[in-house]
Design an enzyme around this catalytic site. Structure first.
Site: not given
Length: 202
Positions: A107-108
Site C-alpha cells: 500500500c502506501n
C-alpha cells in the site's frame, strides 16, 4: 536458529496488511512446520504505536537500536508514509538493500519505496500506477517496471496493493524460502477460499 524479520510500524498502520504474514512466519506456514523466522516490531521510537483499527503495539526496537543480523524488513502500510516520521526509516531500507535482505512494502509503504528511488530498478506494483506516480514524485523513475498485479516479487523486493494482503504474504514467504512451495500455496488457498486441506505425510 531463527532469524528476525522486522515489521516496521508507523502510527495509523493498517492492521490487516501484516495479519497473515506474522503468524505464517512466527508459527510456521503450516501447523507443525519448521519455524525459520521470528517477528519483531520496529517503530521510530519505543513509544506504543497505534493502528488505524485501535490496536496498540509496544515496539521491540526503535530505529536506533536495531540489531545488525536481521533477515529482512516488512513495511506495513498506513497513512503516515508521506510524513517526516517515515523519513527516519530510509537508512534501514538502504541497509537492507545493500546487504541483500528482504525489503517488502504494501500500500502506501510501496509508494514510500518509490519516493526514495528504491523501485527504479526492480519489478514492482502498488495501489495503481497512476497513484504511485502521483504520490511518489520525481524520484520515481520505474514506470517501465511496474506490473499491474496484486503483489510482485523481484529478488529480495516484494511490493503489493493494499487490498491484497494474502498475495503479499505469499510472495514474502517465497522470497524468504519459509517453506516448500506446496505448503505456501496450500496456506494461501486456505485463507483465500476458507477450505482447509489436511497436511500430507512427508
Amino acid at each position: 536458529m531463527t532469524k528476525e524479520i522486522l515489521f516496521v510500524l508507523l502510527n495509523d498502520f493498517a492492521d490487516w496488511e501484516g495479519a497473515y504474514i506474522a503468524p505464517s512466519l512466527s508459527c510456521g506456514v503450516e501447523p507443525g512446520s519448521e519455524r525459520k523466522y521470528v517477528v519483531k516490531t520496529v517503530a521510530v521510537t519505543k513509544d506504543p504505536v497505534i493502528s488505524c483499527g485501535g490496536f496498540k503495539v509496544l515496539p521491540d526496537y526503535c530505529i536506533d537500536d536495531i540489531p545488525v543480523d536481521y533477515a529482512g524488513v516488512i513495511l506495513i502500510g498506513g497513512t503516515r508514509w508521506f510524513t517526516p516520521e517515515a523519513e527516519q526509516i530510509v537508512p534501514l531500507v538502504k541497509d537492507a538493500i545493500q546487504n541483500e535482505k528482504l525489503v517488502a512494502g504494501i500500500c502506501n509503504a510501496s509508494v514510500f519505496l518509490g519516493m526514495h528511488g528504491f523501485l527504479n530498478e526492480v519489478k514492482h506494483t502498488s495501489n495503481a500506477l497512476e497513484y504511485l506516480k502521483a504520490f511518489a514524485g520525481m524520484n520515481y523513475k520505474g514506470e517501465s517496471l511496474y506490473i499491474d498485479k496484486p503483489a510482485v516479487r523481484d529478488g529480495n523486493m516484494v511490493t503489493a496493493n493494499g487490498l491484497f494482503p494474502l498475495e503479499f504474504t505469499r510472495e514474502i514467504l517465497y522470497a524468504l524460502e519459509a517453506d516448500t512451495s506446496k505448503k505456501i500455496e496450500k496456506s494461501y488457498r486456505m485463507y483465500k477460499t476458507g477450505v482447509w486441506e489436511a497436511p500430507e505425510a512427508e
